[in-house]
Design a protein around this motif. Structure first.
Motif, PDB file in Angstrom:
ATOM      1  N   MET A   1      58.085  -1.629  33.466  1.00 29.19           N
ATOM      2  CA  MET A   1      57.354  -2.819  34.112  1.00 29.19           C
ATOM      3  C   MET A   1      57.846  -2.779  35.608  1.00 29.19           C
ATOM      4  N   PRO A   2      56.803  -3.267  36.385  1.00 31.36           N
ATOM      5  CA  PRO A   2      57.013  -3.314  37.683  1.00 31.36           C
ATOM      6  C   PRO A   2      58.171  -4.137  37.999  1.00 31.36           C
ATOM      7  N   LYS A   3      59.236  -3.895  39.088  1.00 37.48           N
ATOM      8  CA  LYS A   3      60.336  -4.781  39.071  1.00 37.48           C
ATOM      9  C   LYS A   3      59.998  -5.918  40.041  1.00 37.48           C
ATOM     10  N   ASP A   4      60.594  -7.049  39.872  1.00 31.42           N
ATOM     11  CA  ASP A   4      60.232  -8.050  40.975  1.00 31.42           C
ATOM     12  C   ASP A   4      61.557  -8.314  41.636  1.00 31.42           C
ATOM     13  N   CYS A   5      61.333  -8.653  42.990  1.00 32.00           N
ATOM     14  CA  CYS A   5      62.532  -8.576  43.959  1.00 32.00           C
ATOM     15  C   CYS A   5      63.723  -9.673  43.121  1.00 32.00           C
ATOM     16  N   ILE A   6      63.373 -10.535  42.578  1.00 31.97           N
ATOM     17  CA  ILE A   6      64.371 -11.512  42.067  1.00 31.97           C
ATOM     18  C   ILE A   6      65.127 -10.739  41.179  1.00 31.97           C
ATOM     19  N   THR A   7      64.629 -10.154  40.320  1.00 35.33           N
ATOM     20  CA  THR A   7      65.424  -9.477  39.208  1.00 35.33           C
ATOM     21  C   THR A   7      66.396  -8.280  39.835  1.00 35.33           C
ATOM     22  N   VAL A   8      65.523  -7.606  40.648  1.00 32.62           N
ATOM     23  CA  VAL A   8      66.489  -6.675  41.247  1.00 32.62           C
ATOM     24  C   VAL A   8      67.610  -7.116  42.270  1.00 32.62           C
ATOM     25  N   TRP A   9      67.370  -8.000  42.856  1.00 27.78           N
ATOM     26  CA  TRP A   9      68.503  -8.512  43.665  1.00 27.78           C
ATOM     27  C   TRP A   9      69.625  -9.069  42.730  1.00 27.78           C
ATOM     28  N   ASN A  10      69.104  -9.894  41.416  1.00 27.18           N
ATOM     29  CA  ASN A  10      70.065 -10.387  40.632  1.00 27.18           C
ATOM     30  C   ASN A  10      70.673  -9.638  39.992  1.00 27.18           C
ATOM     31  N   ASN A  11      70.162  -8.473  39.915  1.00 30.91           N
ATOM     32  CA  ASN A  11      71.022  -7.101  39.220  1.00 30.91           C
ATOM     33  C   ASN A  11      72.161  -6.464  40.420  1.00 30.91           C
ATOM     34  N   CYS A  12      71.705  -6.432  41.575  1.00 29.05           N
ATOM     35  CA  CYS A  12      72.430  -6.013  42.434  1.00 29.05           C
ATOM     36  C   CYS A  12      73.693  -7.067  42.614  1.00 29.05           C
ATOM     37  N   LEU A  13      73.255  -8.434  42.407  1.00 29.02           N
ATOM     38  CA  LEU A  13      74.341  -9.357  42.604  1.00 29.02           C
ATOM     39  C   LEU A  13      75.573  -9.119  41.330  1.00 29.02           C
ATOM     40  N   ASN A  14      74.943  -8.838  40.371  1.00 28.74           N
ATOM     41  CA  ASN A  14      75.971  -8.665  39.061  1.00 28.74           C
ATOM     42  C   ASN A  14      76.972  -7.468  39.589  1.00 28.74           C
ATOM     43  N   VAL A  15      76.531  -6.379  39.999  1.00 26.15           N
ATOM     44  CA  VAL A  15      77.336  -5.356  40.559  1.00 26.15           C
ATOM     45  C   VAL A  15      78.251  -5.874  41.534  1.00 26.15           C
ATOM     46  N   ILE A  16      77.541  -6.525  42.377  1.00 29.81           N
ATOM     47  CA  ILE A  16      78.513  -7.059  43.609  1.00 29.81           C
ATOM     48  C   ILE A  16      79.797  -8.142  43.176  1.00 29.81           C
ATOM     49  N   LYS A  17      79.177  -9.067  42.484  1.00 29.13           N
ATOM     50  CA  LYS A  17      80.059  -9.919  41.760  1.00 29.13           C
ATOM     51  C   LYS A  17      81.477  -9.252  41.122  1.00 29.13           C
ATOM     52  N   GLU A  18      81.082  -8.431  40.483  1.00 27.08           N
ATOM     53  CA  GLU A  18      82.473  -7.637  39.667  1.00 27.08           C
ATOM     54  C   GLU A  18      83.405  -7.178  40.657  1.00 27.08           C
TER      55      GLU A  18
ATOM     56  N   ILE B   1      84.029  -8.007  44.141  1.00 28.90           N
ATOM     57  CA  ILE B   1      84.748  -8.994  45.203  1.00 28.90           C
ATOM     58  C   ILE B   1      85.150 -10.161  44.774  1.00 28.90           C
ATOM     59  N   PRO B   2      86.010 -10.738  45.506  1.00 29.81           N
ATOM     60  CA  PRO B   2      86.620 -12.102  44.987  1.00 29.81           C
ATOM     61  C   PRO B   2      85.568 -13.198  44.987  1.00 29.81           C
ATOM     62  N   GLU B   3      85.924 -14.083  44.102  1.00 26.28           N
ATOM     63  CA  GLU B   3      84.692 -15.040  43.810  1.00 26.28           C
ATOM     64  C   GLU B   3      84.472 -15.884  45.337  1.00 26.28           C
ATOM     65  N   GLN B   4      85.254 -16.178  45.948  1.00 28.18           N
ATOM     66  CA  GLN B   4      85.247 -16.879  47.349  1.00 28.18           C
ATOM     67  C   GLN B   4      84.213 -16.059  48.308  1.00 28.18           C
ATOM     68  N   SER B   5      84.512 -14.865  48.386  1.00 30.22           N
ATOM     69  CA  SER B   5      83.718 -13.830  49.323  1.00 30.22           C
ATOM     70  C   SER B   5      82.494 -13.654  48.539  1.00 30.22           C
ATOM     71  N   PHE B   6      81.983 -13.879  47.441  1.00 34.82           N
ATOM     72  CA  PHE B   6      80.977 -13.783  46.971  1.00 34.82           C
ATOM     73  C   PHE B   6      80.032 -14.936  47.285  1.00 34.82           C
ATOM     74  N   LYS B   7      80.581 -16.122  46.959  1.00 40.42           N
ATOM     75  CA  LYS B   7      80.224 -17.416  47.223  1.00 40.42           C
ATOM     76  C   LYS B   7      79.643 -17.482  48.734  1.00 40.42           C
ATOM     77  N   THR B   8      80.613 -17.026  49.717  1.00 40.59           N
ATOM     78  CA  THR B   8      80.251 -17.253  51.315  1.00 40.59           C
ATOM     79  C   THR B   8      79.313 -16.251  51.661  1.00 40.59           C
ATOM     80  N   TRP B   9      79.053 -14.923  51.143  1.00 42.80           N
ATOM     81  CA  TRP B   9      78.507 -14.177  51.980  1.00 42.80           C
ATOM     82  C   TRP B   9      77.181 -13.621  50.890  1.00 42.80           C
ATOM     83  N   PHE B  10      77.231 -13.890  49.673  1.00 41.86           N
ATOM     84  CA  PHE B  10      76.049 -13.382  48.927  1.00 41.86           C
ATOM     85  C   PHE B  10      75.069 -14.536  48.358  1.00 41.86           C
ATOM     86  N   GLU B  11      75.965 -15.725  47.934  1.00 43.28           N
ATOM     87  CA  GLU B  11      75.110 -16.700  47.163  1.00 43.28           C
ATOM     88  C   GLU B  11      74.206 -17.234  48.475  1.00 43.28           C
TER      89      GLU B  11
END
Ligand code: ADP
Ligand code: MG
Length: 484
Positions: free
Chosen positions: A6-23, A25-35
């Motif tokens: 399936m052609p990937k869409d940017c939202i899915t790709v980014w959400n998958n990236c976020l899942n990796v990132i979330k695991e 870094i600290p929650e606070q940093s995630f909220k600050t810099w990635f959300e």
């Protein structure tokens, strides 16, 4: 059957990236810099994300490059790339934000590029770096008279003062970070936060302390945005050990300035640097400030400065007179403390005028001069800006009208005519001056404010329902206006 991916869409790709990132870094940093990041588009293996500022982009590049690489590798393979779209605006609501796309060597995750781009603070001595920023220090000076020694303590400011003092002794170490002081105008916010700054500068010279008003901060932001120099300005603030920012209510509605402040705040706070702020109202009433900024303010301690009580006002007057090297008798000091009861700046204004009047006209500072100065300063109530009268004049006019002496007006006499005259005079004081009920009471032989409320109520009622009283009030009012 061959299953095509399936052609990937940017939202899915980014959400998958976020899942990796979330695991990782600290929650606070995630909220600050990635959300706050918004995925914009995916073209081939190039993912474009929107970040809120240049600073944001550089921060992410500097701190999270490896993590991002890992996430992108996983999602888009080793040829995957990231592009940033940075939103910039002019720091106010009217100008439309515009977007700058960044596609540099850094987006290739080139390690060397990353290295050279790093804010290289360790290589140089702090002082050298600060020299580069001299221009930003201009116009944000400390007032050396604002010290803890010169700050009179009272019930109205005890918490704020002691928290301030704790912070001054151990900046960044106490739980009071940020320290947020709030209160009405002229109640000592600027004095107190500058006292913190002065104390640190005197006792911990290695610390870099800056005091800036939010207005100045905003102007700097706009100026450097124009000069394409925002990064340098941000870097300047990132060098601080103690950042004192006065009157944050001024940031209200200035989205992009808040953005920059938010990032500076996060950076400094994460590094254990001290942040001190003031506001003219409690944080929950700060409209036009982003919630995420407001929520940061709650991390530390919030303390208010209230109107000074009578004893504190007396002490403040004593202190001011002492520092000016003048002595006044207690009667005068009490008179002043009673007359000006809302605002310390106004109290100072009276003392300054008193000294000016006395030296200009070579007069002794005595009670009549004091009354004259207070009258000038407090004259003209908001309700009747056309009537310039003080309490003394009102008392005089009312006494003349009823043919009684001012002494008897202020006495304890309960004789009907006297009591009526007294009530009428109180009523006019409320109507035509800015004195508080308590002060009015003081000027009528030291009566309490409930007596004054009762008098005002009584005269207002009679004026409505009694023809004679209506006429009397009208006549006295005319006299007062004629006496302007
Ligand atoms: P704000 O910033 O809250 O408007 P400022 O700090 O500018 O008020 O204070 C107004 C003036 O009153 C200043 O000159 C300050 O030195 C003086 N002042 C305020 N509080 C005190 C205090 N507790 N003791 C002595 N002076 C005070
Ligand atoms: Mg101030």
């Amino acid at each position: 059957m061959i299953e095509l991916p399936m052609p990937k869409d940017c939202i899915t790709v980014w959400n998958n990236c976020l899942n990796v990132i979330k695991e990782n870094i600290p929650e606070q940093s995630f909220k600050t810099w990635f959300e706050p990041i918004v995925p914009l588009k995916l073209e081939g293996t190039v993912l474009t994300i929107q970040v809120p500022s240049q600073f944001f982009y550089e921060w992410i590049e500097e701190h999270y490059i490896h993590l991002l690489r890992k996430a992108i590798d996983k999602e888009l393979g080793t040829t995957g790339r990231l592009e940033y779209s940075i939103i910039i605006d002019k720091g106010n609501d009217q100008s439309r934000p515009y977007t700058v796309n960044i596609q540099t060597a850094k987006v290739e995750f080139d390690k060397n590029a990353q290295k050279s781009n790093k804010i290289n603070t360790s290589a140089k001595k702090k002082q050298d770096i600060l020299k580069e920023y001299e221009s930003f220090f201009r116009g944000i000076k400390f007032n050396f008279n604002y010290t803890f020694d010169n700050f009179v303590e009272g019930d109205c400011n005890r918490l704020a003062r002691s928290a301030g003092y704790a912070v001054a002794k151990k900046p960044g170490v106490t739980a009071f970070n940020p320290l947020m002081l709030y209160g009405g105008v002229g109640l000592g916010k600027t004095h107190l936060v500058q006292a913190i700054g002065n104390h640190i500068r005197n006792n911990q010279q290695e610390k870099v302390v800056v005091y800036v008003s939010s207005e100045k901060f905003t102007n700097q932001f706009i100026e450097e945005l124009k000069n394409n120099n925002l990064q340098k300005l941000t870097n300047f603030y990132l060098q601080m050990d103690v950042l004192i920012i006065d009157d944050v209510q001024f940031l209200s509605g200035k989205e992009k300035t808040q953005e920059m402040f938010f990032h500076i705040f996060n950076h400094l706070h994460q590094q254990g640097k001290q942040i001190v702020m003031t506001s003219d109202r409690p944080p929950k009433e700060l409209q036009g400030l982003q919630d995420r900024l407001l929520s940061r303010f709650k991390w530390g301690l919030t303390a208010d400065l209230q109107q000074p009580d009578f004893e504190t006002r007396m002490a403040i007057i004593h202190r001011k007179l002492q520092s000016e090297g003048i002595e006044l008798n207690d009667e005068i000091i009490e008179y002043l403390a009673h007359s000006i009861d809302s605002n310390i700046r106004e109290l100072e204004g009276v003392i300054v005028s008193l000294m000016a009047q006395s030296s200009l006209n070579k007069l002794a500072i005595d009670l009549p001069l004091c009354k004259q100065v207070v009258q000038q300063i407090t004259q003209a109530s908001e309700k009747h800006p056309d009537v310039d009268v003080g309490i003394d004049l009102i008392q005089k006019v009312v006494c003349d009208y009823f043919s009684i002496s001012p002494e008897i007006l202020k006495s304890k006499s309960r004789k009907k005519e006297i009591a009526m005259a007294r009530q009428i005079a109180m009523y006019f004081c409320k109507e035509y001056t800015n004195f508080s009920l308590k002060s009015i009471g003081y000027h009528f032989g030291g009566r309490d404010h409930s007596t004054v409320i009762h008098a005002i109520q009584n005269i207002s009622d009679l004026r409505e329902n009694d023809g004679d009283m209506k006429a009397t009030v009208q006549e006295i009012s005319d006299l007062l206006k004629g006496n302007r």
